[in-house]
Scaffold this motif. Structure first.
Motif, mmCIF file in Angstrom:
data_model
loop_
_atom_site.group_PDB
_atom_site.id
_atom_site.type_symbol
_atom_site.label_atom_id
_atom_site.label_comp_id
_atom_site.label_asym_id
_atom_site.label_seq_id
_atom_site.Cartn_x
_atom_site.Cartn_y
_atom_site.Cartn_z
ATOM 1 N N MET A 131 41.173 31.724 39.307
ATOM 2 C CA MET A 131 42.629 31.935 40.360
ATOM 3 C C MET A 131 43.855 31.963 39.861
ATOM 4 O O MET A 131 44.670 31.378 39.573
ATOM 5 C CB MET A 131 42.196 31.292 41.626
ATOM 6 C CG MET A 131 43.496 31.839 42.642
ATOM 7 S SD MET A 131 42.447 30.927 44.186
ATOM 8 C CE MET A 131 43.331 32.197 45.395
ATOM 9 N N SER B 4 44.605 41.535 44.734
ATOM 10 C CA SER B 4 43.618 40.587 45.246
ATOM 11 C C SER B 4 42.826 39.742 45.042
ATOM 12 O O SER B 4 42.622 38.858 46.000
ATOM 13 C CB SER B 4 42.817 42.385 44.538
ATOM 14 O OG SER B 4 42.266 42.073 43.416
ATOM 15 N N LYS B 5 43.278 39.185 43.408
ATOM 16 C CA LYS B 5 43.055 37.187 43.570
ATOM 17 C C LYS B 5 43.327 36.536 44.634
ATOM 18 O O LYS B 5 42.998 35.895 44.746
ATOM 19 C CB LYS B 5 43.485 36.754 42.197
ATOM 20 C CG LYS B 5 41.998 38.234 41.172
ATOM 21 C CD LYS B 5 42.622 37.296 39.545
ATOM 22 C CE LYS B 5 41.207 38.435 38.867
ATOM 23 N NZ LYS B 5 41.251 37.887 37.590
ATOM 24 N N GLU B 6 45.571 36.916 44.813
ATOM 25 C CA GLU B 6 45.570 36.062 45.722
ATOM 26 C C GLU B 6 45.120 35.787 47.367
ATOM 27 O O GLU B 6 44.989 34.730 48.044
ATOM 28 C CB GLU B 6 47.206 37.137 46.168
ATOM 29 C CG GLU B 6 47.992 35.669 46.270
ATOM 30 C CD GLU B 6 48.495 34.274 46.149
ATOM 31 O OE1 GLU B 6 48.355 33.706 46.524
ATOM 32 O OE2 GLU B 6 48.397 33.857 44.599
ATOM 33 N N ASN C 261 41.737 37.274 48.362
ATOM 34 C CA ASN C 261 41.313 37.428 47.650
ATOM 35 C C ASN C 261 39.593 38.423 48.412
ATOM 36 O O ASN C 261 39.465 38.653 49.421
ATOM 37 C CB ASN C 261 40.672 36.441 48.767
ATOM 38 C CG ASN C 261 38.510 36.142 48.259
ATOM 39 O OD1 ASN C 261 38.160 36.356 47.345
ATOM 40 N ND2 ASN C 261 38.039 34.726 49.336
ATOM 41 N N SER D 151 38.378 42.448 47.397
ATOM 42 C CA SER D 151 38.269 42.788 45.664
ATOM 43 C C SER D 151 39.320 44.695 44.994
ATOM 44 O O SER D 151 39.728 45.227 46.209
ATOM 45 C CB SER D 151 36.837 44.061 46.159
ATOM 46 O OG SER D 151 36.430 45.129 47.774
#
Length: 179
Positions: free
Chosen positions: A1, A60-62, A64, A66
């Protein structure tokens, strides 16, 4: 992450398509990110020469979400992946809005011998074996030996659905023999 870097010492930048942290030398700016859900807004230090695509990856990672379902807006305009933040004239403190749209998934209808149809979401990279397992669990509640037939061809376990050119909403016949 990916974690947000401390405001004064790091910046998200890019090199060789990778996201990494590097020391700030006056070319990063803080942007405010406002997701359109129950997720609170947050700040990111970001190099304005980076692409919108990289920003989407980080966000998008921050939050969560897609990547295909995440769109970004600035100044009432949808941001395009190939553009940079500079292309949109963003400056320190700019507010970027997140729009999350559901991704329409592919599904197939597994038609059982009694005429019942089981809907199964799939990706083209899914194997026939995976689809068989899903159908067996949903339709019969246990593992069964199944054969799948598509367009008159018995499908092989190790092959991916793309190899059979399966399209969304198409039917696959299921032949069962439970032990």
């Amino acid at each position: 992450m990916i974690r947000r870097p401390p405001r004064s010492t790091h910046c998200i930048s890019s090199a060789a398509s990778d996201v990494y942290k590097r020391q700030v030398h006056g070319n990063c700016m803080q942007i405010k990110v406002r997701p359109n859900s129950s997720i609170p807004e947050f700040n990111l230090q970001f190099d304005p020469g980076n692409s919108v695509f990289l920003l989407r990856q980080v966000i998008s990672k921050e939050i969560n979400v897609s990547l295909p379902s995440l769109y970004l807006c600035y100044d009432q305009e949808m941001l395009e992946d190939q553009d940079t933040l500079e292309d949109y004239g963003m400056q320190e403190g700019a507010v970027v809005y997140c729009v999350v749209k559901p991704v329409v998934s592919n599904y197939l209808l597994a038609k059982l011998e009694d005429g019942t149809e089981v809907e199964v979401n799939f990706h083209q990279s899914d194997t026939v074996k995976k689809i068989k397992r899903i159908v067996a669990e949903r339709a019969f509640g246990k593992r069964c030996k199944l054969s799948l037939v598509y367009n008159g061809t018995t499908m092989k376990d190790a092959k991916e659905l793309r190899e059979y050119k399966v399209k969304s909403k198409e039917k696959i016949s299921v032949i069962r023999s439970c032990a």
